[in-house]
Design a protein around this motif. Structure first.
Motif, PDB file in Angstrom:
ATOM      1  N   PHE A 149       0.832  -1.198   0.000  1.00 30.00           N
ATOM      2  CA  PHE A 149       0.000   0.000   0.000  1.00 30.00           C
ATOM      3  C   PHE A 149       0.870   1.254   0.000  1.00 30.00           C
ATOM      4  O   PHE A 149       0.571   2.230  -0.687  1.00 30.00           O
ATOM      5  CB  PHE A 149      -0.930   0.003   1.216  1.00 30.00           C
ATOM      6  N   TYR A 150       1.971   1.232   0.764  1.00 30.65           N
ATOM      7  CA  TYR A 150       2.881   2.380   0.801  1.00 30.65           C
ATOM      8  C   TYR A 150       3.515   2.604  -0.566  1.00 30.65           C
ATOM      9  O   TYR A 150       3.582   3.747  -1.049  1.00 30.65           O
ATOM     10  CB  TYR A 150       3.957   2.157   1.863  1.00 30.65           C
ATOM     11  N   LEU A 151       3.972   1.529  -1.207  1.00 34.48           N
ATOM     12  CA  LEU A 151       4.590   1.658  -2.525  1.00 34.48           C
ATOM     13  C   LEU A 151       3.577   2.138  -3.570  1.00 34.48           C
ATOM     14  O   LEU A 151       3.923   2.940  -4.448  1.00 34.48           O
ATOM     15  CB  LEU A 151       5.218   0.333  -2.953  1.00 34.48           C
ATOM     16  N   MET A 152       2.360   1.662  -3.488  1.00 36.78           N
ATOM     17  CA  MET A 152       1.331   2.124  -4.426  1.00 36.78           C
ATOM     18  C   MET A 152       1.000   3.594  -4.196  1.00 36.78           C
ATOM     19  O   MET A 152       0.758   4.331  -5.149  1.00 36.78           O
ATOM     20  CB  MET A 152       0.075   1.255  -4.308  1.00 36.78           C
ATOM     21  N   ARG A 153       0.994   4.025  -2.963  1.00 38.17           N
ATOM     22  CA  ARG A 153       0.750   5.445  -2.678  1.00 38.17           C
ATOM     23  C   ARG A 153       1.885   6.300  -3.234  1.00 38.17           C
ATOM     24  O   ARG A 153       1.648   7.360  -3.797  1.00 38.17           O
ATOM     25  CB  ARG A 153       0.611   5.670  -1.179  1.00 38.17           C
ATOM     26  N   ARG A 154       3.125   5.822  -3.092  1.00 41.96           N
ATOM     27  CA  ARG A 154       4.269   6.550  -3.663  1.00 41.96           C
ATOM     28  C   ARG A 154       4.176   6.596  -5.186  1.00 41.96           C
ATOM     29  O   ARG A 154       4.509   7.601  -5.804  1.00 41.96           O
ATOM     30  CB  ARG A 154       5.589   5.909  -3.241  1.00 41.96           C
ATOM     31  N   LEU A 155       3.714   5.504  -5.798  1.00 41.60           N
ATOM     32  CA  LEU A 155       3.529   5.473  -7.242  1.00 41.60           C
ATOM     33  C   LEU A 155       2.440   6.448  -7.678  1.00 41.60           C
ATOM     34  O   LEU A 155       2.580   7.135  -8.703  1.00 41.60           O
ATOM     35  CB  LEU A 155       3.187   4.051  -7.702  1.00 41.60           C
TER      36      LEU A 155
END
Length: 179
Positions: A149-155
């Motif tokens: 979820f954190y990586l998708m938010r950064r993306l």
């Protein structure tokens, strides 16, 4: 429209990645189901039509690539999507501890449904694998869910310049009025 065209390719790439990682790191004993985490993410972030199509395609491709009973993971992924879609209305889905716990619970639901199906339909007793395989796998999914979820938010920030915020719509559903 382009979303629906690239969805099968994305699902094949993600599922092939999760299978390769499982074979390299865990020698095929445990699988970090990135596809399940992606379906949970879709339930929290996407509207009903796009999310249901996402869950259906990921489940179908997972059934085809893994070689399980056709339709089993498709049904399970659609069920997980509907549960996460409904929970996204009630709970604050931005809290990472909630996301981790929800990922753990969804992984347990998925694995217990698979064990139950194999036990009832195929008379294959896989209950002995629950403490040795299913619980560690569910814990791994629970730990990787907040990271995903954190990586998708950064993306999202990288692509759109801002994080995703739920669009307020009239009524009590997230079915978009835009076509």
């Amino acid at each position: 429209m382009i979303y629906f065209l690239f969805l099968p390719l994305l699902s094949i790439l993600l599922i092939a990645l999760q299978i390769a990682v499982a074979d390299i790191i865990f020698s095929g004993r445990l699988v970090i189901e990135l596809s399940l985490i992606a379906v949970i993410y879709a339930g929290f972030r996407l509207d009903l039509i796009k999310g249901a199509a996402f869950a259906f395609v990921f489940g179908f491709i997972f059934d085809c690539l893994v070689g399980s009973i056709t339709g089993l993971f498709t049904l399970i992924y659609l069920l997980i999507f509907v549960i996460s879609f409904a929970v996204s209305f009630v709970m604050d889905t931005d809290k990472l501890h909630f996301v981790a716990g929800f990922g753990f619970v969804c992984a347990l639901i998925e694995q217990l449904l698979v064990v139950l199906f194999y036990n009832l339909m195929l008379k294959f007793n896989a209950a002995f694998s629950i403490p040795f395989v299913l619980l560690p796998q569910a814990m791994l999914i629970g730990l990787f869910t907040p990271l995903f979820f954190y990586l998708m938010r950064r993306l999202e920030v990288f692509v759109y310049g801002k994080p995703f915020h739920r669009i307020e719509r009239s009524g009590d559903s997230r079915i978009s009025a835009e076509i």
